[in-house]
Enzyme design. Structure first.
Site, PDB file in Angstrom:
ATOM      1  N   CYS A 106       0.846  -1.197   0.000  1.00  0.00           N
ATOM      2  CA  CYS A 106       0.000   0.000   0.000  1.00  0.00           C
ATOM      3  C   CYS A 106       0.880   1.244   0.000  1.00  0.00           C
ATOM      4  CB  CYS A 106      -0.941   0.004   1.209  1.00  0.00           C
ATOM      5  SG  CYS A 106      -0.072   0.048   2.789  1.00  0.00           S
ATOM      6  N   CYS A 108       3.729   1.587   2.458  1.00  0.00           N
ATOM      7  CA  CYS A 108       4.973   0.873   2.127  1.00  0.00           C
ATOM      8  C   CYS A 108       5.841   1.707   1.200  1.00  0.00           C
ATOM      9  CB  CYS A 108       4.648  -0.461   1.452  1.00  0.00           C
ATOM     10  SG  CYS A 108       3.733  -1.614   2.482  1.00  0.00           S
ATOM     11  N   CYS A 122      62.093   7.097 -26.056  1.00  0.00           N
ATOM     12  CA  CYS A 122      62.656   8.131 -25.186  1.00  0.00           C
ATOM     13  C   CYS A 122      61.591   9.152 -24.824  1.00  0.00           C
ATOM     14  CB  CYS A 122      63.828   8.827 -25.875  1.00  0.00           C
ATOM     15  SG  CYS A 122      63.347   9.658 -27.400  1.00  0.00           S
ATOM     16  N   CYS A 158      59.713  10.910 -27.637  1.00  0.00           N
ATOM     17  CA  CYS A 158      58.571  10.178 -28.187  1.00  0.00           C
ATOM     18  C   CYS A 158      57.328  10.423 -27.342  1.00  0.00           C
ATOM     19  CB  CYS A 158      58.869   8.682 -28.223  1.00  0.00           C
ATOM     20  SG  CYS A 158      60.239   8.219 -29.295  1.00  0.00           S
ATOM     21  N   ASP A 170       1.795  29.036 -31.208  1.00  0.00           N
ATOM     22  CA  ASP A 170       2.793  29.530 -32.145  1.00  0.00           C
ATOM     23  C   ASP A 170       2.121  29.519 -33.524  1.00  0.00           C
ATOM     24  OD1 ASP A 170       5.058  30.034 -33.589  1.00  0.00           O
ATOM     25  OD2 ASP A 170       5.838  28.002 -33.428  1.00  0.00           O
ATOM     26  N   ASP A 225       6.342  24.029 -31.848  1.00  0.00           N
ATOM     27  CA  ASP A 225       6.808  22.904 -32.649  1.00  0.00           C
ATOM     28  C   ASP A 225       7.796  22.022 -31.905  1.00  0.00           C
ATOM     29  OD1 ASP A 225       9.190  24.273 -32.624  1.00  0.00           O
ATOM     30  OD2 ASP A 225       8.948  25.078 -34.630  1.00  0.00           O
ATOM     31  N   ASP A 278      10.863  26.539 -29.805  1.00  0.00           N
ATOM     32  CA  ASP A 278      10.157  27.291 -28.777  1.00  0.00           C
ATOM     33  C   ASP A 278      10.485  26.801 -27.373  1.00  0.00           C
ATOM     34  OD1 ASP A 278       8.437  28.982 -30.536  1.00  0.00           O
ATOM     35  OD2 ASP A 278       7.757  27.033 -31.209  1.00  0.00           O
TER      36      ASP A 278
END
Length: 1019
Positions: free
Chosen positions: A67, A70, A149, A152, A663, A884, A888
């Site tokens: 219920c 709960c 190295c 790199c 709109d 739309d 908007d």
């Protein structure tokens, strides 16, 4: 402006991705586009991001709730956890929706909190539930070979840090590993590997912090050795992080890194590694959830059936056997101090009370341990009182020789009727979720994958599970079969029925480059499609997720029920105690005749039966179920009619709408403008004039700009204006070269038009405001031409070249056929329609007069729409905005009810409360009507629930017994309680699902114009 269904793209509600606007979106004054950098939306977005940035959302199945008390207990337990931002518990779905900070709370903490509250919890495996603000970045480890190295290392780090989307890059020479934090929406792992290899090193992804889950059903497991083989296969798969095998089903849950291994690769590896012995089926999360519901109903049916079977002998002993002398004599035989009938009753009822009825004691104990009460407390209290009194009466009779009536059958019948009510309630709950089941069933189970060789040729057709489709897969769709995923057609042509998703009734033609939606039906031809969106990103999955979220939400009216539920059980217990004391004291004082009591009874037993009836007849479930059942049904009915409702609060507000703002462009009108008039003022040839205008507008994506370019293109190539309308759905970019002029310094001027430079001279295309700002004089001839266009509800565009007005163009956007009748219907419903547009006053008034709108707000800039809405809200009126859904957003968010119309596949519009899948104004009526009918049903539900308890409790307490001799035995009271909650679940389902139907409005038949001249009416 509302795009067509086939042009729309799905917008994901995740991450920091926001609705995009095109630079030229406000080129003209009639534009309804809104710049999303508007201060209002920025303020709202900052609030949202401050709350939910990096938050995680999960859903948990909660078992044991009976219920509203709960659900309130679970909700309180969750919100009490440090780090939980929001928690919502849905009683009907037995689910909890939790948003939390993963830095403070783990999934297991959520589960443990629910279990500590006394309920069973299970984290749902659901691909649609993810982080609310999706992880902006992933952290991946890449193996980098060939570094020798520090130079790199510096080189690789520099290359990685300069890649777009890479936030951080650290490379370690000793381990040959690089850790890269990157945005997967901007750059993929493959692109990072390619960048490393292009720099002269070897690159490979080792792992990432991304993870995904998949639930697999395994066919072919027969013994422990097979299970070991499956475990070995998964352990050796790179990218598989964790798996859990359930041998009883059998199924396996796999947690894996999607950046390293795909779900299809996992399935292929298992089937290949077992030499084809194992067959793998991917389990759909929704199907798995439905099976849980079936298991719950089956378990409840078993409990009810068992209780009924054991209760039937009690009926025979008490009613039938006394009329059969032989059987009755056996029952009257003594076995020790008790009769044989007493022993049989005690044995049967003890099984019902403590074995079958164990669930009530467990649930009641959980509630009391958490200092709350629910219906299980009442059931456990009532049945225990009856059972233990009967045991006491037998023992008392054995010791004293005074035999009082026993009521074992009362306890058994109570439990039987309550279990029957629970079973019927579960069935009714299943009916309320039929809408989601129907949506899930739209997706096909299998797909036909076209496998390519190294040269890109199709060499094989392979049937795969549709849940294993990956973006980029090429799929074959046969006639009469469903499209398995969202994608784009790469070969073939056909007609596709999209009505089950978008609500559009007419089949839609699909050709190469057409977009298709997963779950829709292919009619005639064979199609090859390339999957673009799969899993939770598909339109269908997002619709399902939207409906589920709405059904999980609580309407504000639910707060009343939650409050009543929190005090209901203690109040009923107090009333039962008062009832007992009242009848007991009255009996001891001789306030009523002894004839009122049953034979061999006393005032204690007489009072006890009344108090037990009060306890078991009270129904807290009726109040708790009044709102969620109606909302679940309403959201399902809405989804079936193309109206997606985002929550109970939106549903509640919609029934109170007083003002509805429309709109204009794309909402009241069709959003498909056509050129209706062209006039030059300086003697320039029409073809040269149109070429100049098209060249200026070619860089704009605005519908008016496309209409101008299409018109000029057809004039240029065909000089045939009759073909202009046919060009609206064709792209012209491929034909731009060769006839358009070179454009420099193009810029869009929001709300005014565009500006560019052609042949070193300035070109302006826009409205009066644009020319006035540039201090260009508008000739009287041009002004008169503009006024004529505006008074006939057309949009007027001025063109200036080298600071001189050289011409004007009129465009018409036809009204939707149903616009006028919808406006009339809204007025009859007591809703006042208002039109808000950025167009000029003459055009706005002309359009408003055609549809019957009296209140017009014209020349409103994008940011001004929010101010208009707030002006209506000042007097506490409820305001709805119909737009739309793309342009908007601030206005839709500012309105009390935002309605996005014509969304088509764009179902993830964050600002709107309602999403109308079809571009049909009639659905606005459907949305408001559905809201009103739903809350009318909710109010009646509350009236029924309150009336039931107000009438039933006094009757059970014996208030009318002195006058009418009306007395409810406890088992009858229990039957009434079970019936009341069942009726409250079934009534909304029956009335809304079976008797409510979408409003069907007559359409206005507009005359068709057959003009073929350039100055045709445009209809």
């Amino acid at each position: 402006m509302a795009p067509s269904l086939r042009d729309l793209q799905l917008t994901a509600v995740s991450g920091d991705r926001r609705p995009e606007t095109v630079a030229a979106a406000n080129d003209f004054p009639d534009l309804e586009d809104v710049r999303l950098l508007d201060s209002y939306e920025e303020e709202e977005r900052e609030k949202m991001e401050s709350i939910e940035e990096g938050m995680k959302r999960i859903q948990v199945r909660v078992t044991g709730m009976t219920c509203a008390a709960c659900s309130n207990s679970v909700e309180s337990a969750l919100t009490g956890i440090h780090g939980v931002v929001r928690a919502s518990v849905a009683l009907l779905q037995n689910k909890a929706d939790v948003v939390f900070d993963p830095n403070f709370v783990k999934d297991e903490d959520i589960k443990n909190a629910i279990e500590d509250a006394g309920f069973e919890a299970e984290i749902l495996l659901d691909s649609n539930i993810s982080q609310i603000k999706s992880q902006k970045t992933l952290v991946g480890q890449f193996r980098i070979g060939g570094m020798t190295c520090a130079a790199c290392v510096n080189s690789v780090e520099g290359i990685l840090r300069n890649l777009p989307g890479v936030k951080r890059a650290v490379v370690a020479l000793a381990t040959s590993l690089g850790e890269v934090e990157y945005d997967p929406n901007v750059i993929s792992k493959d692109e990072i590997v390619n960048a490393i290899e292009d720099a002269g090193f070897e690159g490979a992804l080792v792992q990432s912090n991304a993870q995904d889950k998949i639930l697999l059903g395994v066919i072919g497991l027969s013994n422990e050795m097979d299970a070991n083989i499956l475990n070995d296969i998964l352990r050796n798969l790179k990218g598989v992080r964790q798996f859990e095998f359930d041998k009883t089903l059998p199924q396996i849950e796999v947690l894996f890194d999607p950046e390293v291994i795909s779900s299809r690769s996992i399935v292929d590896a298992i089937e290949k590694g077992s030499n084809g012995k194992f067959k793998i089926n991917v389990q759909n999360p929704y199907t798995a959830r439905s099976s849980n519901g079936i298991d719950e109903s089956s378990n409840m049916l078993w409990l009810f059936t068992s209780s009924l079977i054991l209760s039937f002998p009690l009926f025979l002993i008490g009613v039938v056997c006394p009329h059969i002398p032989f059987m009755y004599s056996l029952l009257l035989m003594r076995c020790g101090p008790f009769l044989m009938s007493d022993w049989l009753k005690w044995a049967l009822v003890s099984i019902i009370q403590f074995v079958i009825g164990k669930r009530f004691y467990v649930a009641a104990g959980r509630a009391l341990r958490n200092r709350s009460t629910n219906m299980d407390v009442l059931v456990a209290l009532g049945t225990s009182a009856s059972y233990f009194y009967s045991v006491y009466a037998l023992l008392y009779g054995a010791f004293t020789g005074f035999w009082s009536p026993i009521y074992f059958e009362t306890s058994a019948m109570l439990i039987t009727f309550v279990l029957l009510g629970k079973y019927l309630e579960i069935l009714a709950k299943g009916k309320t979720s039929d809408a989601i089941k129907k949506l899930v069933e739209l997706a096909p189970a299998k797909a036909l994958l076209l496998v390519k060789d190294a040269g890109g040729k199709f060499v094989e057709e392979r049937v795969i599970d549709s849940l294993l489709i990956h973006p980029g897969d090429t799929l074959k769709v046969l006639p009469g079969s469903k499209i398995p995923a969202d994608g784009v057609v790469t070969w073939g042509s056909s007609y596709v029925d999209e009505s089950m998703v978008t609500g559009e009734s007419e089949p839609i033609s699909k050709e190469v480059n057409s977009l298709v939606i997963g779950g829709t039906m292919n009619f005639h031809g064979v199609l090859h499609i390339q999957a673009t969106k799969v899993g939770s990103n598909t339109v269908l999955s997002q619709i399902i997720s939207l409906v589920e979220t709405a059904q999980m939400s609580k309407a504000p009216i639910q707060k009343f029920a939650d409050f009543v539920a929190s005090i209901f059980v203690p109040t009923v217990v107090c009333m039962a105690l008062i009832t007992f004391l009242g009848w007991y004291v009255s009996g001891e004082l001789g306030a009523y005749p002894e004839e009122w009591r049953p034979e061999n009874s006393n005032s204690f037993v007489f009072a006890l039966m009344f108090s037990i009836s009060v306890v078991v007849i009270a129904c807290p479930c009726a109040l708790g179920l009044a709102t969620p059942t109606a909302i679940m049904v309403a959201t399902g009915v809405g989804a079936n009619n193309g109206v997606l409702i985002k929550g109970g609060d939106a549903l509640e507000r919609a029934q109170k709408v007083k003002y509805l703002l429309f709109d204009k462009t794309g909402t009241l009108t069709q959003g498909k403008p056509t050129v209706t008039a062209v006039k030059t003022f300086n003697g320039m040839e029409r073809g040269d004039f149109l070429t100049l205008v098209a060249s200026a507008e070619a860089s704009s994506e605005h519908p008016l700009a496309r209409a101008l370019v299409d018109y000029a293109q057809h004039f240029h190539f065909f000089n045939d204006p009759s073909a202009v309308k046919d060009a609206q759905n064709h792209k012209t970019e491929s034909t731009f070269s060769g006839w358009l002029l070179d454009v420099m310094d193009f810029s869009a001027l929001p709300g005014r038009g565009v500006q560019c430079s052609i042949n070193g001279k300035t070109v302006l295309v826009g409205n009066r405001k644009l020319l006035n700002e540039k201090e260009i004089t508008i000739p009287t001839e041009a002004e008169n031409f503009l006024v004529g266009l505006e008074e006939s509800a057309k949009t007027a565009i001025l063109v200036a070249f080298d600071n001189n007005v050289i011409g004007a163009i009129g465009l018409a956007d036809p009204l939707k056929r149903e616009a006028a009748i919808v406006v009339e219907s809204l007025t009859n419903m007591g809703v006042k329609p208002v039109m808000v547009t950025g167009d000029n006053w003459r055009t706005a008034r002309a359009v408003a007069n055609e549809v019957g709108i009296d209140d017009v707000r014209a020349e409103v800039m994008p940011s001004g729409k929010v101010d208009v809405i707030r002006s209506f809200q000042k007097n506490k009126s409820v305001v709805a905005m119909v737009g739309d859904g793309i342009n908007d957003s601030p206005a839709l968010a500012a309105a009390d009810v935002g309605i996005a119309i014509g969304a088509g596949t764009d179902v993830a519009i964050e600002a709107a409360d309602y999403v109308l899948m079809r571009n049909n104004l009639e659905d606005v009526i459907v949305a408001i009507d559905l809201s009103r009918k739903t809350f009318s049903r909710i109010r009646w539900n509350y009236v029924f629930a309150m009336a039931y308890n107000i009438i039933a409790i006094p009757v059970a307490a014996g208030v009318f017994f002195p006058i009418l001799r009306l007395k409810l035995p406890p088992w009858v009271a229990g039957a009434c309680m079970a019936l009341s909650s069942c009726l409250l679940v079934w009534l909304p389902t029956a009335l809304l699902f079976h008797h409510w139907h979408a409003a069907v409005l007559p359409t206005i038949q507009l005359p068709t114009c057959h003009c073929s001249s350039l100055n045709g009416c445009g209809r």
